[in-house]
Design a protein around this motif. Structure first.
Motif, PDB file in Angstrom:
ATOM      1  N   ARG A  64       0.872  -1.173   0.000  1.00 25.15           N
ATOM      2  CA  ARG A  64       0.000   0.000   0.000  1.00 25.15           C
ATOM      3  C   ARG A  64       0.905   1.218   0.000  1.00 25.15           C
ATOM      4  N   LEU A  65       0.601   2.207  -0.799  1.00 26.46           N
ATOM      5  CA  LEU A  65       1.430   3.411  -0.864  1.00 26.46           C
ATOM      6  C   LEU A  65       1.439   4.132   0.475  1.00 26.46           C
ATOM      7  N   SER A  66       2.580   4.661   0.830  1.00 22.42           N
ATOM      8  CA  SER A  66       2.679   5.536   1.996  1.00 22.42           C
ATOM      9  C   SER A  66       2.268   6.932   1.529  1.00 22.42           C
ATOM     10  N   PRO A  67       2.084   7.868   2.453  1.00 16.98           N
ATOM     11  CA  PRO A  67       1.803   9.246   2.040  1.00 16.98           C
ATOM     12  C   PRO A  67       2.855   9.752   1.054  1.00 16.98           C
ATOM     13  N   GLU A  68       4.103   9.444   1.330  1.00 20.97           N
ATOM     14  CA  GLU A  68       5.206   9.770   0.413  1.00 20.97           C
ATOM     15  C   GLU A  68       4.956   9.216  -0.981  1.00 20.97           C
ATOM     16  N   GLY A  69       4.573   7.943  -1.005  1.00 20.48           N
ATOM     17  CA  GLY A  69       4.326   7.265  -2.272  1.00 20.48           C
ATOM     18  C   GLY A  69       3.180   7.897  -3.043  1.00 20.48           C
ATOM     19  N   GLU A  70       2.150   8.258  -2.302  1.00 20.73           N
ATOM     20  CA  GLU A  70       1.010   8.892  -2.974  1.00 20.73           C
ATOM     21  C   GLU A  70       1.404  10.232  -3.563  1.00 20.73           C
ATOM     22  N   LYS A  71       2.232  10.941  -2.829  1.00 26.03           N
ATOM     23  CA  LYS A  71       2.698  12.230  -3.335  1.00 26.03           C
ATOM     24  C   LYS A  71       3.448  12.034  -4.644  1.00 26.03           C
ATOM     25  N   LEU A  72       4.298  11.018  -4.646  1.00 28.82           N
ATOM     26  CA  LEU A  72       5.049  10.739  -5.873  1.00 28.82           C
ATOM     27  C   LEU A  72       4.118  10.341  -7.013  1.00 28.82           C
ATOM     28  N   ALA A  73       3.145   9.498  -6.699  1.00 26.26           N
ATOM     29  CA  ALA A  73       2.212   9.044  -7.743  1.00 26.26           C
ATOM     30  C   ALA A  73       1.489  10.244  -8.361  1.00 26.26           C
ATOM     31  N   LEU A  74       1.051  11.154  -7.515  1.00 27.17           N
ATOM     32  CA  LEU A  74       0.336  12.316  -8.030  1.00 27.17           C
ATOM     33  C   LEU A  74       1.253  13.207  -8.852  1.00 27.17           C
ATOM     34  N   LYS A  75       2.503  13.257  -8.446  1.00 33.12           N
ATOM     35  CA  LYS A  75       3.478  14.040  -9.200  1.00 33.12           C
ATOM     36  C   LYS A  75       3.672  13.417 -10.588  1.00 33.12           C
ATOM     37  N   MET A  76       3.739  12.107 -10.626  1.00 37.30           N
ATOM     38  CA  MET A  76       3.902  11.430 -11.906  1.00 37.30           C
ATOM     39  C   MET A  76       2.679  11.646 -12.796  1.00 37.30           C
ATOM     40  N   LEU A  77       1.518  11.602 -12.171  1.00 36.03           N
ATOM     41  CA  LEU A  77       0.288  11.811 -12.925  1.00 36.03           C
ATOM     42  C   LEU A  77       0.251  13.218 -13.506  1.00 36.03           C
ATOM     43  N   ARG A  78       0.664  14.163 -12.699  1.00 32.61           N
ATOM     44  CA  ARG A  78       0.710  15.550 -13.162  1.00 32.61           C
ATOM     45  C   ARG A  78       1.639  15.672 -14.364  1.00 32.61           C
ATOM     46  N   ARG A  79       2.809  15.074 -14.231  1.00 34.60           N
ATOM     47  CA  ARG A  79       3.756  15.122 -15.332  1.00 34.60           C
ATOM     48  C   ARG A  79       3.168  14.496 -16.582  1.00 34.60           C
ATOM     49  N   HIS A  80       2.674  13.312 -16.409  1.00 34.58           N
ATOM     50  CA  HIS A  80       2.137  12.573 -17.551  1.00 34.58           C
ATOM     51  C   HIS A  80       1.054  13.380 -18.271  1.00 34.58           C
ATOM     52  N   ARG A  81       0.165  13.903 -17.507  1.00 35.27           N
ATOM     53  CA  ARG A  81      -0.996  14.555 -18.125  1.00 35.27           C
ATOM     54  C   ARG A  81      -0.667  15.924 -18.715  1.00 35.27           C
ATOM     55  N   LEU A  82       0.230  16.635 -18.069  1.00 32.43           N
ATOM     56  CA  LEU A  82       0.647  17.913 -18.650  1.00 32.43           C
ATOM     57  C   LEU A  82       1.410  17.664 -19.954  1.00 32.43           C
ATOM     58  N   ILE A  83       2.212  16.627 -19.954  1.00 28.13           N
ATOM     59  CA  ILE A  83       2.959  16.311 -21.173  1.00 28.13           C
ATOM     60  C   ILE A  83       2.005  15.941 -22.303  1.00 28.13           C
ATOM     61  N   GLU A  84       0.971  15.179 -21.971  1.00 28.57           N
ATOM     62  CA  GLU A  84      -0.008  14.829 -23.005  1.00 28.57           C
ATOM     63  C   GLU A  84      -0.634  16.086 -23.602  1.00 28.57           C
ATOM     64  N   ARG A  85      -0.940  17.026 -22.738  1.00 25.40           N
ATOM     65  CA  ARG A  85      -1.536  18.280 -23.226  1.00 25.40           C
ATOM     66  C   ARG A  85      -0.561  19.026 -24.124  1.00 25.40           C
ATOM     67  N   LEU A  86       0.674  19.053 -23.723  1.00 30.33           N
ATOM     68  CA  LEU A  86       1.678  19.731 -24.546  1.00 30.33           C
ATOM     69  C   LEU A  86       1.744  19.085 -25.927  1.00 30.33           C
ATOM     70  N   LEU A  87       1.779  17.772 -25.927  1.00 31.20           N
ATOM     71  CA  LEU A  87       1.917  17.049 -27.188  1.00 31.20           C
ATOM     72  C   LEU A  87       0.729  17.295 -28.113  1.00 31.20           C
ATOM     73  N   VAL A  88      -0.443  17.395 -27.534  1.00 34.47           N
ATOM     74  CA  VAL A  88      -1.637  17.604 -28.352  1.00 34.47           C
ATOM     75  C   VAL A  88      -1.810  19.078 -28.710  1.00 34.47           C
ATOM     76  N   ASP A  89      -1.779  19.938 -27.697  1.00 36.04           N
ATOM     77  CA  ASP A  89      -2.108  21.353 -27.934  1.00 36.04           C
ATOM     78  C   ASP A  89      -1.012  22.112 -28.659  1.00 36.04           C
ATOM     79  N   ILE A  90       0.222  21.855 -28.314  1.00 40.29           N
ATOM     80  CA  ILE A  90       1.310  22.644 -28.885  1.00 40.29           C
ATOM     81  C   ILE A  90       1.963  21.931 -30.072  1.00 40.29           C
ATOM     82  N   LEU A  91       2.184  20.646 -29.907  1.00 42.18           N
ATOM     83  CA  LEU A  91       2.881  19.936 -30.989  1.00 42.18           C
ATOM     84  C   LEU A  91       1.930  19.276 -31.980  1.00 42.18           C
ATOM     85  N   GLY A  92       0.652  19.309 -31.696  1.00 43.79           N
ATOM     86  CA  GLY A  92      -0.315  18.833 -32.668  1.00 43.79           C
ATOM     87  C   GLY A  92      -0.350  17.337 -32.891  1.00 43.79           C
ATOM     88  N   LEU A  93       0.028  16.556 -31.899  1.00 39.85           N
ATOM     89  CA  LEU A  93      -0.108  15.110 -32.063  1.00 39.85           C
ATOM     90  C   LEU A  93      -1.551  14.688 -31.830  1.00 39.85           C
TER      91      LEU A  93
END
Lengths: 222, 222
Positions: A64-93
């Motif tokens: 089970r994730l610790s609070p630390e782990g959850e923080k990291l997971a959310l950070k990864m999710l943020r990265r992943h999703r912002l990158i997806e937006r960049l790829l679609v909105d700015i780079l036109g993928l």
DNA sequence: TGAGATATTTTGACTAATCAAAATGATAGT
DNA sequence: ACTATCATTTTGATTAGTCAAAATATCTCA
């Protein structure tokens, strides 16, 4: 510095835990399957995560994730999703192909670059599939939870998210105007036929899709 | 699929080879130093590169990139430099900090994304430091080869590239208007003092810098 | 031509992540 | 309460990349 393997396990664990609900432990077999890895590998990684303070591991019970782990997971999710937006909105993928790209990029983008991306995009709150983007502080909005397979009929609804990363499904959804933001009304649901018929705001014709597909399209009141 | 370690060795080898000149073999010690690795590691990697068809390895002589290896090196250079441009032009990062970022990103950007970046930037021919960007086919323009430490005096020159990745030096250069595109004229060169004095188009005052720094600023006829 | 200096290669060891297969523990059903 | 089944853990092996240190080759210069 955490390896990208560790980051991947933490992210996956986050999803498995969400699916299991309420801070349940995730059995090692589940984690192994989710990571496409043998059970033994998952066990040893479970211990590693515990050593890193990212999760609690109880032999024969799971992880089970610790609070630390959850923080990291959310950070990864943020990265992943912002990158997806960049790829679609700015780079036109195409939205159907960005998931795989983001999967790689999320491990090497620095915080600084991520902040710039966030600013350039105007601090978006959701990714191209409608999934909410956690804030820098690690807060994530509750995503829409009702799908076309179970929503009310004869009521205009807004498509909030499409929960499938398969390019083929995403292309299908796009082709038929079933993307986040679109307004649709379910006119009929036939449980025997396992089909949902709906009217799309932009098109005059009705459109029918199976409940299996309909369950992947999440909606909210328009 | 090649590991990013292999990609790094190939890129470094490309530079070492260019410095050595004319298809010379690069001794393992040089490569080891360039990669900040022990000689033994470089030797074993040399063999690996040979096994992969990326280089020729001759015991006690050194390594030299194969045509395959050169192609890869140019591809990595293209990636690196286009990414730097993206980070500076689109994301607004400082030119002094993009090298490190690009160093990571160059290993995970797909060809497709790279093409989009190239198009979005309008097919740039040089990176923020003035280094030429190889074409997709692997052709790279000959970069300017004369530095402020050796150029003609009393002749207006355009700064073409600044060959140093050290953020401190790059910030210094920027602060004093010594960035690619700037027009300068060397008014005096004093070999005893090891100093070069120049007039910058944009500023009225003369500016003096040591030959060590001057040698990092490459110019071409304005 | 021989000795010393220097560069290179070899050897043995280590870490992270993985697998296959053997061992162990837990569960459920009679 | 016993056993068959299933999940989990352990064990031993592998690969890539690395280091330290020992062994070896080459070069230089007297």
């Amino acid at each position: 510095m955490l390896s990208s393997t560790v980051e991947d396990y933490v992210k996956r664990l986050f999803f498995e835990q969400a699916a299991a609900g309420e801070g349940q432990m995730v059995p090692m077999g589940k984690l192994a399957a989710a990571m496409s890895v043998t059970p033994g590998t998952a066990t040893s990684m479970g211990k590693t995560l515990a050593d890193l303070g990212l999760a609690e591991y109880e032999p024969r019970m799971g992880v089970r994730l610790s609070p630390e782990g959850e923080k990291l997971a959310l950070k990864m999710l943020r990265r992943h999703r912002l990158i997806e937006r960049l790829l679609v909105d700015i780079l036109g993928l195409d939205w159907s192909e960005v998931h795989e790209e983001a999967e790689q990029l999320e491990h090497v983008i620095s915080d600084k670059v991520l902040d710039r991306i966030d600013a350039l995009l105007g601090h978006p709150t959701s990714d191209p599939h409608g999934d909410p983007i956690p804030t820098a502080k690690g807060h994530m909005a509750q995503p829409a939870a009702t799908s076309l397979a179970e929503c009310a009929v004869e009521m205009p609804l807004r498509i909030a998210r499409v929960v499938d990363q398969d390019p083929l499904f995403l292309q299908f959804a796009h082709r038929h105007g079933l993307t986040p933001g679109a307004i649709v009304t379910v006119t009929q649901r036939d449980d025997i036929a396992a089909a949902v018929t709906l009217l799309r705001e932009a098109q005059p014709e009705l459109f029918t899709l199976g409940t299996h597909a309909a369950a992947k399209i999440m909606v909210e009141p328009a």
